[in-house]
Structure formats: structure tokens, C-alpha cells
Write a protein that holds these residues in place. Structure first.
Motif, mmCIF file in Angstrom:
data_model
loop_
_atom_site.group_PDB
_atom_site.id
_atom_site.type_symbol
_atom_site.label_atom_id
_atom_site.label_comp_id
_atom_site.label_asym_id
_atom_site.label_seq_id
_atom_site.Cartn_x
_atom_site.Cartn_y
_atom_site.Cartn_z
ATOM 1 N N VAL A 100 4.949 -30.558 19.330
ATOM 2 C CA VAL A 100 3.737 -29.794 19.011
ATOM 3 C C VAL A 100 3.006 -30.462 17.844
ATOM 4 C CG1 VAL A 100 2.859 -27.505 18.342
ATOM 5 C CG2 VAL A 100 4.864 -27.675 19.827
ATOM 6 N N LYS A 101 3.766 -30.987 16.896
ATOM 7 C CA LYS A 101 3.217 -31.749 15.764
ATOM 8 C C LYS A 101 4.167 -32.913 15.503
ATOM 9 C CE LYS A 101 1.953 -31.277 10.838
ATOM 10 N NZ LYS A 101 1.988 -30.374 9.671
ATOM 11 N N GLY A 102 3.605 -34.111 15.394
ATOM 12 C CA GLY A 102 4.463 -35.280 15.261
ATOM 13 C C GLY A 102 4.964 -35.731 16.617
ATOM 14 N N GLU A 103 5.684 -36.851 16.634
ATOM 15 C CA GLU A 103 6.111 -37.423 17.910
ATOM 16 C C GLU A 103 7.566 -37.886 17.808
ATOM 17 O OE1 GLU A 103 4.865 -37.992 21.821
ATOM 18 O OE2 GLU A 103 3.603 -37.298 20.173
ATOM 19 N N LEU A 104 8.451 -37.016 18.268
ATOM 20 C CA LEU A 104 9.880 -37.336 18.271
ATOM 21 C C LEU A 104 10.296 -37.818 19.662
ATOM 22 C CD1 LEU A 104 11.088 -34.221 16.265
ATOM 23 C CD2 LEU A 104 11.203 -36.581 15.454
ATOM 24 N N VAL A 105 11.339 -38.635 19.692
ATOM 25 C CA VAL A 105 11.806 -39.185 20.976
ATOM 26 C C VAL A 105 12.258 -38.065 21.912
ATOM 27 C CG1 VAL A 105 12.487 -41.422 20.020
ATOM 28 C CG2 VAL A 105 14.156 -39.556 20.075
ATOM 29 N N GLN A 106 12.062 -38.287 23.190
ATOM 30 C CA GLN A 106 12.497 -37.313 24.191
ATOM 31 C C GLN A 106 13.465 -37.926 25.203
ATOM 32 O OE1 GLN A 106 8.154 -35.841 24.689
ATOM 33 N NE2 GLN A 106 9.400 -34.098 25.316
ATOM 34 N N ASP A 107 13.727 -39.234 25.037
ATOM 35 C CA ASP A 107 14.627 -39.898 25.984
ATOM 36 C C ASP A 107 16.098 -39.799 25.574
ATOM 37 O OD1 ASP A 107 14.258 -41.489 23.758
ATOM 38 O OD2 ASP A 107 14.186 -43.390 24.848
ATOM 39 N N TRP A 195 5.592 -37.355 4.058
ATOM 40 C CA TRP A 195 7.010 -37.364 4.395
ATOM 41 C C TRP A 195 7.405 -38.738 4.938
ATOM 42 C CZ3 TRP A 195 9.806 -33.435 2.760
ATOM 43 C CH2 TRP A 195 9.217 -32.165 2.634
ATOM 44 N N PRO A 196 8.607 -39.210 4.638
ATOM 45 C CA PRO A 196 9.063 -40.458 5.264
ATOM 46 C C PRO A 196 9.226 -40.261 6.775
ATOM 47 C CG PRO A 196 10.856 -39.415 4.047
ATOM 48 C CD PRO A 196 9.638 -38.625 3.749
ATOM 49 N N MET A 197 9.284 -41.357 7.517
ATOM 50 C CA MET A 197 9.401 -41.276 8.966
ATOM 51 C C MET A 197 10.861 -41.096 9.376
ATOM 52 S SD MET A 197 8.024 -43.962 11.817
ATOM 53 C CE MET A 197 6.306 -43.790 11.358
ATOM 54 N N SER A 198 11.080 -40.262 10.366
ATOM 55 C CA SER A 198 12.432 -40.047 10.878
ATOM 56 C C SER A 198 12.852 -41.203 11.780
ATOM 57 C CB SER A 198 12.457 -38.750 11.686
ATOM 58 O OG SER A 198 13.556 -38.743 12.577
ATOM 59 N N ARG A 199 14.143 -41.448 11.833
ATOM 60 C CA ARG A 199 14.650 -42.482 12.746
ATOM 61 C C ARG A 199 14.477 -42.055 14.211
ATOM 62 N NH1 ARG A 199 19.089 -39.942 10.539
ATOM 63 N NH2 ARG A 199 20.745 -39.229 11.925
ATOM 64 N N TYR A 200 14.136 -40.782 14.418
ATOM 65 C CA TYR A 200 13.885 -40.285 15.791
ATOM 66 C C TYR A 200 12.402 -40.269 16.132
ATOM 67 C CZ TYR A 200 18.731 -38.711 15.477
ATOM 68 O OH TYR A 200 20.089 -38.660 15.332
ATOM 69 N N ASP A 201 11.567 -40.745 15.211
ATOM 70 C CA ASP A 201 10.136 -40.842 15.482
ATOM 71 C C ASP A 201 9.900 -41.967 16.489
ATOM 72 O OD1 ASP A 201 7.223 -41.544 15.052
ATOM 73 O OD2 ASP A 201 7.425 -39.926 13.578
ATOM 74 N N VAL A 202 8.988 -41.729 17.452
ATOM 75 C CA VAL A 202 8.762 -42.766 18.471
ATOM 76 C C VAL A 202 8.238 -44.079 17.850
ATOM 77 C CG1 VAL A 202 8.418 -41.221 20.451
ATOM 78 C CG2 VAL A 202 6.475 -41.820 19.024
ATOM 79 N N LEU A 203 7.610 -43.984 16.690
ATOM 80 C CA LEU A 203 7.069 -45.183 16.043
ATOM 81 C C LEU A 203 8.062 -45.880 15.118
ATOM 82 C CD1 LEU A 203 3.522 -43.809 15.074
ATOM 83 C CD2 LEU A 203 4.101 -45.323 17.004
ATOM 84 N N TYR A 204 9.240 -45.272 14.959
ATOM 85 C CA TYR A 204 10.220 -45.833 14.012
ATOM 86 C C TYR A 204 10.788 -47.154 14.521
ATOM 87 C CZ TYR A 204 14.348 -46.086 10.989
ATOM 88 O OH TYR A 204 15.305 -46.489 10.088
ATOM 89 N N LYS A 205 10.802 -48.128 13.625
ATOM 90 C CA LYS A 205 11.419 -49.424 13.938
ATOM 91 C C LYS A 205 12.482 -49.692 12.878
ATOM 92 C CE LYS A 205 8.526 -50.605 17.321
ATOM 93 N NZ LYS A 205 8.172 -49.235 17.696
ATOM 94 N N GLU A 206 13.667 -50.070 13.331
ATOM 95 C CA GLU A 206 14.789 -50.333 12.400
ATOM 96 C C GLU A 206 14.445 -51.513 11.495
ATOM 97 O OE1 GLU A 206 17.842 -48.776 12.200
ATOM 98 O OE2 GLU A 206 18.419 -48.142 14.221
#
Length: 206
Positions: A100-107, A195-206
Motif C-alpha cells: 500500500v505504501k513502499g515496495e516490498l518483495v512479494q516473491d 528511513w533506511p531501506m529494508s533488505r526486503y525492498d525491491v530496490l535494495y541491492k546488497e
């Protein structure tokens, strides 16, 4: 008569030992997963104040980095703060159904950290007044921030997790609608922050 007395005394001692060992036995993780979020164990509550008014949904939705609908797939663990007995954290594995807000992985499932949980002596659930603990198998709307020290997705208090009754048709659920409506107002009472980006954010890169 003496033998009977000895026998009955032995029985009393054995019963006492059994009681002590059964009380001292820790619940399995599986058992906690079964009863968490249910009323099978009593709940105890504490008062807490936050940087926002958690009773105002527009403040919760403005403050949150992520708002999503998800189904709790699994209870993972409980963590206790070394500083305070009141600081308990419960970890869940959650499948994101909708961002609903933000973009977390769904896979794949994400790990969500929730304030509150089973007490150390495992005789109650401890929660902030007005808050709930999700139950495994339930569908909820989550309003999450980032836990500063470990970067985890964190639901910190009341109205950061609310149950959705009809998971199959959640878009007409009054709880879902109330969060979507609250997002239309950006609250001026909420301190601005990145806020920092979550490791589950679709845009997150290690």
C-alpha cells in the motif's frame, strides 16, 4: 504400616519433583507458534509513549515507511532486551499480498519484527496497551518502520498491526479502507525523517 508410609512419602516426593520439572519446562517454538495471538495465554499490558499519536491513523500512515497487507506464515522466534524485561520482540515470516505504501518483495516471505511477545517465564503475553500480536495464519495490515540498530522491518506499537477479517476480499474490509483513507492526509504532527531501506525492498541491492 511402615512400608506404606515410606511408599506414600516417596510418592509425594516424586509428585513434587514432577511438578517442579513440569513447571520449569520451556515451551517449544512450535507450541508458542500455535498460541501466539490467541487468548490461550493471558495478556499483560504496559503503557508507552511514542513520537507520534498511534491513535491517529494519519500519523501512523505518515510515519510508516511501509504499509502492506500480509499473511503471517510462521512464528520465528522471540527476543528479549538485556536492558529491560518490558522489551520483548516477536519475529514472524510474512507473505506480502499487497504493497500500500513502499515496495516490498512479494516473491519470497519477509521477516517482520513486532514489539511485544511471550514473557521470559512464558506465563503471559506482554504488550503495549491497545496493541495486538498477530496469530499464525491470520491476515493483517502492517504499518512498519525500520528498526535502527538492525535495519529490520518493525511494527512498534498500537495500530501498526491490525487484523483483516476477510482475507479473500480484503479490499472491502473496513480496516483496510481506514488505512487507505488515512494515507490521503499527510500529518503535520509527524517528525520528518528518512528511513533506511529494508533488505526486503525491491530496490535494495546488497
Amino acid at each position: 504400616g511402615v512400608d506404606m508410609k515410606k511408599k506414600s512419602l516417596l510418592l509425594i516426593i516424586l509428585t513434587a519433583v514432577f511438578l517442579v520439572t513440569s513447571c520449569g519446562r520451556k515451551m517449544t517454538e512450535e507450541r508458542i507458534g500455535e498460541i501466539i495471538g490467541t487468548d490461550e495465554l493471558k495478556s499483560e499490558y504496559y503503557f508507552a509513549s511514542f513520537v507520534i499519536n498511534t491513535d491517529e491513523l494519519s500519523e501512523v500512515t505518515t510515519f510508516a515507511k511501509y504499509i502492506f497487507v500480509g499473511t503471517v506464515e510462521e512464528y520465528l522466534k522471540t527476543e528479549y532486551s538485556p536492558e529491560s524485561d518490558d522489551e520483548i520482540f516477536t519475529y514472524y515470516s510474512v507473505k506480502v499480498l499487497e504493497n500500500v505504501k513502499g515496495e516490498l518483495v512479494q516473491d519470497r516471505n519477509i521477516e517482520v519484527k513486532k514489539a511485544g511477545g511471550i514473557t521470559k517465564n512464558q506465563d503471559a503475553f506482554l504488550l503495549c496497551v491497545g496493541d495486538i500480536l498477530p496469530a499464525v495464519g491470520g491476515t493483517y495490515i502492517f504499518a512498519a518502520v525500520m528498526f535502527e540498530s538492525d535495519g529490520s522491518i518493525y511494527c512498534f506499537g498500537p495500530n501498526t498491526v491490525r487484523q483483516i477479517e476477510n482475507a479473500d476480499d480484503y479490499k472491502i474490509d473496513s480496516t483496510y479502507i481506514s488505512y487507505v483513507d488515512a494515507m490521503k492526509t499527510v500529518s503535520d504532527n509527524v517528525p520528518a525523517r528518512e528511513w533506511p531501506m529494508s533488505r526486503y525492498d525491491v530496490l535494495y541491492k546488497e
